[in-house]
Enzyme design. Structure first.
Site, PDB file in Angstrom:
ATOM      1  CB  CYS A   1      -0.863   0.121   1.120  1.00 43.80           C
ATOM      2  SG  CYS A   1      -1.930  -1.593   1.382  1.00 43.80           S
TER       3      CYS A   1
ATOM      4  CG  LEU B   1      -2.048  -4.329  -3.448  1.00 35.80           C
ATOM      5  CD1 LEU B   1      -2.289  -4.141  -4.982  1.00 35.80           C
ATOM      6  CD2 LEU B   1      -0.493  -4.547  -3.712  1.00 35.80           C
TER       7      LEU B   1
ATOM      8  CB  ILE C   1      -2.731  -8.815  -0.053  1.00 37.54           C
ATOM      9  CG1 ILE C   1      -1.967  -7.815  -0.883  1.00 37.54           C
ATOM     10  CG2 ILE C   1      -1.960 -10.197   0.032  1.00 37.54           C
ATOM     11  CD1 ILE C   1      -1.695  -8.309  -2.314  1.00 37.54           C
TER      12      ILE C   1
ATOM     13  CG  ASN D   1       3.549   0.003   2.702  1.00 38.99           C
ATOM     14  OD1 ASN D   1       2.926  -1.110   2.181  1.00 38.99           O
ATOM     15  ND2 ASN D   1       4.734   0.487   2.457  1.00 38.99           N
ATOM     16  N   GLY D   2       1.960  -2.753   4.726  1.00 40.40           N
ATOM     17  CA  GLY D   2       2.589  -4.165   4.974  1.00 40.40           C
ATOM     18  C   GLY D   2       1.828  -5.253   5.223  1.00 40.40           C
ATOM     19  CD  GLU D   3       0.219  -8.023   3.693  1.00 41.12           C
ATOM     20  OE1 GLU D   3      -0.647  -8.615   4.362  1.00 41.12           O
ATOM     21  OE2 GLU D   3      -0.166  -7.510   2.401  1.00 41.12           O
TER      22      GLU D   3
ATOM     23  CG  ASP E   1      -2.482  -7.979   7.486  1.00 41.11           C
ATOM     24  OD1 ASP E   1      -3.339  -7.971   6.538  1.00 41.11           O
ATOM     25  OD2 ASP E   1      -1.297  -7.844   7.562  1.00 41.11           O
TER      26      ASP E   1
ATOM     27  CB  THR F   1      23.900  -1.865  -7.655  1.00 41.72           C
ATOM     28  OG1 THR F   1      25.337  -1.137  -7.531  1.00 41.72           O
ATOM     29  CG2 THR F   1      23.861  -3.136  -7.525  1.00 41.72           C
TER      30      THR F   1
ATOM     31  NE  ARG G   1      25.329  -1.231 -14.366  1.00 38.77           N
ATOM     32  CZ  ARG G   1      26.578  -1.591 -14.268  1.00 38.77           C
ATOM     33  NH1 ARG G   1      26.920  -2.337 -13.319  1.00 38.77           N
ATOM     34  NH2 ARG G   1      27.575  -0.921 -14.729  1.00 38.77           N
TER      35      ARG G   1
END
Length: 584
Positions: free
Chosen positions: A2, A51, A53, A75-77, A98, A316, A319
């Site tokens: 999220c 988002l 889930i 934001n997260g799980e 959750d 890095t 790429r």
């Protein structure tokens, strides 16, 4: 995954300010295309782009405690949310999300509950009873978070820089494993594992305990109410994720909704090492495998969009983010919203090829600690923002708190690369899953040499980027780089090119300061460059820069080789590097 935005303590609470917060929150809609939410309380705004889930039907945010005096945007799980709910018997929950446990845990325990959370998260919590607030970020920084300050004394938090960079006088990356409390007005670290002090551990290597901890970490991350899969490059880490997930999928709740055949995804240039290896692993595991292809030109055409989303000019990261960004778009087109990925293993086990040159176990261990502490600026940032750009969530079992604790307690002598004992990089992990009776993977995959993602998608990808940058950046531009970019001055045309794109989107000093710098070879820290004198002449983040280690390492031209032999060690310059054939 999220997107969150919080503005706390602003002097303006007009309709215009509300509209501005909504406008800024919309900059995060790619992270959460399923729903938007906003809670206003006096001079505080908590916005959310969701988002969905877990509990897609009722888990819209912001979330509340029972009487709505505590508000949280997350934001997260939280993987252990069911266990935590069971401990909160006197609390009434409104949703199946959750993340709702955060509001109730705060109500029960105050600010000191964060270490109880097992998951990846960034959140802002407002206690309307006294108008205090806290913000926190997960242990390793898997989810992104920024903190900023406005001229009016307001404090801002956002999942991505783009939501606060225009309105904050100063901002910075919120440190992983930290909590900010308005009552104290400062950040403090809540995550204090034994390895953080970098003291050398001495626990014996227990392969079965390591295997069990990783299997537990993968099983936790099968918690989903939406279609999902595994990012499979064919390297050790992603292959182990896929192998463990495929073994346990049938027993998970996810299988009841989406079936027991695992979906796997890989991207590369035609004929790349990863595509070949991933197909072999997928066939062995009998997954439903999806191969995606891109051309060098398609990657180059996406660079501006990639840098806008990942918010960094680190070579890095750019790429590796580009193919991941392109793959995530394809994955989302299939209706998949969550993927499990293999980030973190190389940092924990010293998997990068430059670890071959670690002089002793003390330096080896301290470098792994440095690498884990910096993950939020590199691989965590890449994995999260490249996938979130298309509304896909990436989960990373190697960065499970319990797994890290076990892996980082092993005496680093066991992790050292010892050809005389037949131990290649990440031998302790490979050996833990080397089960003769019930093999997880074919032997040659289990012991495949490390390929960094930006190499594995096809060596001509990096070479194509360099060629493109050489056409965009003149010698004079690079010569005068220190005057144009005095902070974190780019030292190659490729780095200069990425920097110009970044500055176009994020021109403030605070923005450029969020990006790390310093010399690096094959993804090392600046400290590890000291391990080999030759590396200072070949400061390139590609794994092929690990001279004498990578099977397809850069080679010198004959003249340079002769000179280096006179010096007794391989000395190379960037301009004389060529490639050997691609690894078969």
């Amino acid at each position: 995954m999220c997107g969150i935005l919080a503005v706390l303590g602003c002097t303006d609470n007009s309709q215009a300010k509300r509209s501005r917060v909504i406008e800024l929150s919309r900059r995060l809609k790619h992270r959460g295309p399923d729903w938007s939410g906003l809670h206003c309380h006096g001079d505080c705004y908590l916005a959310h782009q969701r988002l969905a889930i877990v509990d897609p039907a009722s888990g819209d945010q912001p979330l509340y405690n029972q009487d709505k005096t505590v508000v949280v945007t997350v934001n997260g799980e939280i993987y252990n949310h069911k266990e935590l709910r069971a401990q909160l018997k006197s609390h009434t929950f409104r949703t199946g999300s959750d993340c709702e446990v955060i509001a109730h845990l705060y109500e029960e325990h105050g600010e000191n509950f964060v270490d109880m959370l097992d998951g990846m998260f960034s959140f802002v919590l407002l206690d309307t009873r006294d108008n205090s607030f806290i913000a926190a970020r997960d242990a390793i920084g898997i989810t992104p978070l920024y903190i900023g300050w406005g001229l009016d004394g307001s404090v801002w938090f956002a999942s991505e820089m783009k939501a606060l960079s225009d309105d904050c006088e100063r901002f910075m990356s919120f440190l992983p494993g930290h909590i900010y409390s308005s009552k104290q007005g400062a950040l403090r670290r809540w995550y204090n594992p034994p390895w953080f002090s970098e003291q050398i551990p001495s626990s014996p290597y227990d392969p079965l305990a390591l295997r069990k901890a990783f299997e537990n970490a993968v099983v936790k991350r099968l918690m989903t109410d939406v279609p999902f899969g595994v990012l499979l490059s064919g390297g050790l880490d992603s292959s182990l994720v896929a192998a463990v997930a495929s073994r346990h999928l049938a027993d998970s709740q996810a299988a009841q909704q989406w079936g027991s055949q695992l979906h796997t995804f890989c991207i590369g240039l035609k004929g790349s090492p990863d595509l070949k290896a991933a197909r072999e692993v997928a066939d062995y595991l009998r997954t439903r495998h999806h191969e995606f292809y891109f051309t060098v030109q398609e990657g180059i055409d996406a660079l501006e969009e990639v840098i806008y989303h990942i918010e960094t000019y680190d070579v890095t990261t750019v790429r590796a983010s580009t193919p991941m960004f392109l793959m995530s778009r394809k994955i989302k087109s299939l209706g998949v919203k969550m993927v499990i990925s293999g980030e973190g293993s190389d940092e924990i086990f010293g998997g990068y090829l430059y670890f071959h040159k670690a002089p002793n176990k003390e330096e080896f261990h301290q470098e792994t600690c440095r690498k884990i502490k910096a993950l939020h600026l590199y691989d965590c940032l890449r994995a999260n923002k490249s996938t979130s750009a298309w509304g896909v969530e990436a989960r990373v079992p190697f960065l499970d708190k319990e797994f890290i604790n076990i892996a980082m307690s092993i005496d680093p002598e066991w992790k050292m690369i010892r050809p005389d004992l037949g131990r290649i990089e990440k031998w302790v992990l490979r050996n833990a899953f080397d089960d003769e009776k019930n093999p997880y993977l074919p032997k040659h995959i289990l012991y495949r040499q490390k390929e960094q993602f930006s190499d594995g998608v096809g060596y001509s990808w990096i070479d194509g980027l360099k060629d493109h940058a050489n056409k965009q950046v003149t010698d004079a531009m690079l010569t005068n780089a220190s005057f144009i970019y005095p902070e974190n001055t780019p030292t190659t045309k490729e780095a200069y090119y990425y920097r110009t794109i970044f500055e176009k989107f994020f021109p403030k000093n605070s923005a450029r300061s969020t990006v790390p710098g310093g010399p690096s070879v094959a993804c090392s820290t600046a400290k590890a460059v000291e391990w080999d004198a030759a590396w200072s002449k070949n400061l390139d983040p590609s794994g092929r820069a690990a001279l004498g280690v990578h099977a397809a390492a850069y080679e010198e031209t004959p003249g340079t080789k002769a000179a280096s032999q006179n010096n007794g060690s391989p000395q190379q310059t960037q301009g004389t590097l060529e490639k050997t054939a691609t690894v078969a």
